[in-house]
Write a protein that holds these residues in place. Structure first.
Motif, PDB file in Angstrom:
ATOM      1  N   TYR A 190     -16.771   6.892 -21.184  1.00 15.96           N
ATOM      2  CA  TYR A 190     -17.248   5.848 -22.061  1.00 15.96           C
ATOM      3  C   TYR A 190     -17.286   4.565 -21.257  1.00 15.96           C
ATOM      4  CZ  TYR A 190     -16.528   9.437 -25.461  1.00 15.96           C
ATOM      5  OH  TYR A 190     -16.608  10.613 -26.114  1.00 15.96           O
ATOM      6  N   VAL A 229      -6.008  13.778 -25.577  1.00 17.35           N
ATOM      7  CA  VAL A 229      -7.428  14.064 -25.844  1.00 17.35           C
ATOM      8  C   VAL A 229      -7.929  14.983 -24.734  1.00 17.35           C
ATOM      9  CG1 VAL A 229      -9.722  13.057 -26.146  1.00 17.35           C
ATOM     10  CG2 VAL A 229      -7.686  11.777 -26.885  1.00 17.35           C
ATOM     11  N   SER A 270     -14.978  15.940 -40.873  1.00 18.66           N
ATOM     12  CA  SER A 270     -15.318  15.424 -39.537  1.00 18.66           C
ATOM     13  C   SER A 270     -14.107  15.558 -38.620  1.00 18.66           C
ATOM     14  CB  SER A 270     -15.704  13.934 -39.608  1.00 18.66           C
ATOM     15  OG  SER A 270     -14.573  13.163 -39.987  1.00 18.66           O
ATOM     16  N   GLY A 271     -14.346  15.336 -37.330  1.00 13.58           N
ATOM     17  CA  GLY A 271     -13.238  15.319 -36.384  1.00 13.58           C
ATOM     18  C   GLY A 271     -12.333  14.123 -36.624  1.00 13.58           C
ATOM     19  N   THR A 272     -12.932  13.014 -37.017  1.00 14.47           N
ATOM     20  CA  THR A 272     -12.134  11.813 -37.293  1.00 14.47           C
ATOM     21  C   THR A 272     -11.151  12.084 -38.432  1.00 14.47           C
ATOM     22  OG1 THR A 272     -14.076  10.505 -36.711  1.00 14.47           O
ATOM     23  CG2 THR A 272     -12.283   9.332 -37.782  1.00 14.47           C
ATOM     24  N   LYS A 310     -21.573  18.948 -30.361  1.00 12.46           N
ATOM     25  CA  LYS A 310     -20.347  19.516 -29.770  1.00 12.46           C
ATOM     26  C   LYS A 310     -20.596  20.943 -29.290  1.00 12.46           C
ATOM     27  CE  LYS A 310     -17.703  15.983 -30.805  1.00 12.46           C
ATOM     28  NZ  LYS A 310     -17.735  14.862 -29.877  1.00 12.46           N
ATOM     29  N   THR A 350     -11.399   7.493 -24.295  1.00 10.02           N
ATOM     30  CA  THR A 350     -11.792   8.463 -25.323  1.00 10.02           C
ATOM     31  C   THR A 350     -12.827   7.813 -26.214  1.00 10.02           C
ATOM     32  OG1 THR A 350     -10.971   9.877 -27.125  1.00 10.02           O
ATOM     33  CG2 THR A 350      -9.914   7.746 -26.890  1.00 10.02           C
ATOM     34  N   PHE A 351     -13.351   8.602 -27.144  1.00 13.99           N
ATOM     35  CA  PHE A 351     -14.222   8.038 -28.161  1.00 13.99           C
ATOM     36  C   PHE A 351     -13.348   7.249 -29.143  1.00 13.99           C
ATOM     37  CE2 PHE A 351     -16.861   8.769 -32.110  1.00 13.99           C
ATOM     38  CZ  PHE A 351     -17.805   7.830 -31.767  1.00 13.99           C
ATOM     39  N   ASP A 363      -6.213  16.199 -29.790  1.00 13.09           N
ATOM     40  CA  ASP A 363      -7.617  15.883 -30.081  1.00 13.09           C
ATOM     41  C   ASP A 363      -8.454  16.835 -29.228  1.00 13.09           C
ATOM     42  OD1 ASP A 363     -10.204  14.971 -30.188  1.00 13.09           O
ATOM     43  OD2 ASP A 363      -9.663  12.845 -30.213  1.00 13.09           O
ATOM     44  N   LEU A 416      -8.237  14.352 -37.408  1.00 10.09           N
ATOM     45  CA  LEU A 416      -7.162  13.603 -36.747  1.00 10.09           C
ATOM     46  C   LEU A 416      -6.353  12.790 -37.755  1.00 10.09           C
ATOM     47  CD1 LEU A 416      -9.281  12.416 -33.694  1.00 10.09           C
ATOM     48  CD2 LEU A 416      -7.217  13.819 -33.528  1.00 10.09           C
ATOM     49  N   CYS A 445     -11.540  17.679 -30.010  1.00 11.22           N
ATOM     50  CA  CYS A 445     -12.904  17.511 -30.536  1.00 11.22           C
ATOM     51  C   CYS A 445     -13.974  17.813 -29.496  1.00 11.22           C
ATOM     52  CB  CYS A 445     -13.082  16.096 -31.079  1.00 11.22           C
ATOM     53  SG  CYS A 445     -12.192  15.837 -32.622  1.00 11.22           S
ATOM     54  N   GLN A 446     -13.605  17.781 -28.200  1.00 14.11           N
ATOM     55  CA  GLN A 446     -14.583  18.086 -27.146  1.00 14.11           C
ATOM     56  C   GLN A 446     -14.236  19.395 -26.434  1.00 14.11           C
ATOM     57  OE1 GLN A 446     -15.279  14.770 -24.472  1.00 14.11           O
ATOM     58  NE2 GLN A 446     -15.633  13.343 -26.143  1.00 14.11           N
ATOM     59  N   GLY A 493     -18.701  17.729 -39.633  1.00 24.30           N
ATOM     60  CA  GLY A 493     -17.699  18.720 -40.000  1.00 24.30           C
ATOM     61  C   GLY A 493     -16.533  18.665 -39.039  1.00 24.30           C
ATOM     62  N   ALA A 537     -13.059   7.085 -32.133  1.00 21.41           N
ATOM     63  CA  ALA A 537     -12.564   7.784 -33.332  1.00 21.41           C
ATOM     64  C   ALA A 537     -11.092   8.155 -33.215  1.00 21.41           C
ATOM     65  CB  ALA A 537     -13.395   9.040 -33.582  1.00 21.41           C
ATOM     66  N   THR A 538     -10.633   8.472 -32.002  1.00 18.28           N
ATOM     67  CA  THR A 538      -9.232   8.850 -31.807  1.00 18.28           C
ATOM     68  C   THR A 538      -8.327   7.702 -32.281  1.00 18.28           C
ATOM     69  OG1 THR A 538      -9.977   9.976 -29.789  1.00 18.28           O
ATOM     70  CG2 THR A 538      -7.599   9.779 -30.110  1.00 18.28           C
ATOM     71  N   SER A 562     -13.981  18.660 -33.943  1.00 14.57           N
ATOM     72  CA  SER A 562     -15.176  18.094 -34.581  1.00 14.57           C
ATOM     73  C   SER A 562     -16.312  19.097 -34.449  1.00 14.57           C
ATOM     74  CB  SER A 562     -15.565  16.801 -33.852  1.00 14.57           C
ATOM     75  OG  SER A 562     -16.913  16.453 -34.131  1.00 14.57           O
TER      76      SER A 562
END
Ligand code: PLP
Length: 371
Positions: free
Chosen positions: A314, A131, A59-61, A186, A85-86, A157, A64, A159-160, A194, A88-89, A181
């Motif tokens: 967010y 991020v 995963s992206g989490t 995504k 950010t989300f 990060d 990181l 992930c996006q 993943g 998860a960061t 991520s």
């Protein structure tokens, strides 16, 4: 009329036959973890980004978290990141035992503000973690300069931001590591969870390969602690097919974003973020700020009533969640972050959405903004 916030079907349908053949190939080989499909995808994605190494994880989490561990981050360290950010960061940082320290964001881009980072650096800072929110890279030249000046690693990060570029280089290739991520929605999405880490540093890559596989050096030999975090063969085979279409999808996202901008640039209660086009911006999300007298919540519920689904990325900054109360961030610490959380609204945007739907969303938005 109904416009979903996101629909994965058009993109997945565009390569469905190839995806099905890829899954079939894996079943035929009957090898599901750490095999040649992963190796091929790691090479494909490293080559796409222009990085020397790519390490698949689950995963992206975890990308990181493991990148931070590989950089030696642990209890007593601070990692400067953003609260816009989300979660998860921040979760990835906390999982290492380190403390996330939040810098504010630039009001025009909502990306990490290097000036604020400068104010947050202490003797305990081990990593700066920008991020690339919404699909655009943070100001990496300033951030890298700060890192170099203070001897601090930068971990991105991304992930996006699959495929986003700045100064002709890909997101994720500036810091010691870039983390991605492949969550299904995504820009490059798997058919499940993943992630990957990219890096140019061979010993960093070797540490990550051990960390993702129980700390194993050779079968049943473990000289350090590791975990179980692998990108499986089926997802790797699927991603090999999808990465070929990434640039087309990103270009299409940017085209739709341009249409939104043209329709909304003169609307006084809609504040657009700073302009950028593909490949600088890959528009993972198209986010506007609802400013003026009308509340974002009212606009969003009116849009929902007229069949337009939207989202907020967010609505609550990381440090405002109960789960992060122990960080005890002072209320005046992040004025831009706090302000924009009440204003941001993400409009529908996905490959295959079609230009007519952009018009429908804009018509409905203009109506929703009428007092
Ligand atoms: C900015 C950001 N960081 C980290 C993550 C975590 O990725 P994942 O959901 O694959 O764990 C995500 C996505 O969900 C994200 O958007």
């Amino acid at each position: 009329m109904n416009v979903p916030f996101y629909d994965m079907r058009p993109a997945n349908e565009a390569c469905r036959r190839q995806i099905q053949a890829a899954i079939d190939r894996v079943i035929g080989k009957s090898w599901y973890i750490l095999g040649e499909e992963l190796e091929t995808f790691e090479q494909d994605f490293a080559q796409y980004c222009g990085a020397s190494h790519c390490i698949g994880v689950n995963s992206g989490t975890d990308a990181l978290w493991l990148a931070l561990l590989a950089a030696g981050v642990g209890p007593g360290d601070e990692v400067v990141t953003v609260a816009h950010t989300f979660v998860a960061t921040a979760i990835a940082i906390i999982k290492t035992g380190a403390i996330p320290v939040f810098a504010d964001v630039d009001p025009e881009t909502l990306l990490m503000d290097p000036q604020s980072v400068k104010e947050r650096i202490t003797g305990l800072t081990k990593v700066i973690l920008p991020v690339h929110i919404y699909g655009r890279c943070a100001d990496l030249s300033s951030i890298m300069e700060l890192g170099a000046k203070h001897g601090i690693d930068v971990i991105e990060d991304a992930c996006q931001a699959h495929g986003s570029q700045i100064q002709g280089r890909y997101a994720g290739t500036f810091g010691v590591a870039g983390c991605f991520s492949f969550y299904p929605t995504k820009n490059l999405g798997a058919l499940g969870d993943g992630g990957v880490i990219i890096t140019d540093d061979s010993s960093f890559a070797a540490r990550l390969r051990k960390l993702r596989n129980y700390g194993q050096t050779e079968k049943y030999h473990h000289d350090s602690l590791g975990y179980n975090s692998r990108l499986d063969e089926i997802q790797s085979a699927v991603l090999q097919e999808k990465v070929r279409l990434l640039d087309d999808w990103n270009r299409e996202r940017a085209f739709l974003a341009r249409l939104y901008r043209e329709r909304l640039c003169k609307v006084s209660s809609v504040k657009l973020l700073a302009d950028a086009n593909w490949p600088q911006h890959v528009y993972h999300l198209f986010v506007v700020r609802i400013v003026g007298d009308i509340s974002r919540e009212l606009v969003q519920s009116r849009l929902e009533d007229s069949g337009i689904s939207t989202a907020c990325h967010y609505p609550v900054p990381v440090h405002r969640h109960e789960a992060f109360a122990q960080l005890d961030v002072p209320s005046d610490f992040l004025p831009v972050t706090e302000q924009v959380a009440t204003e941001v609204l993400s409009l529908p945007l996905f490959p295959g959405m079609g230009t007519a739907n952009v018009d429908l969303v804009c018509d409905a938005l203009l109506k929703a903004l009428t007092p």
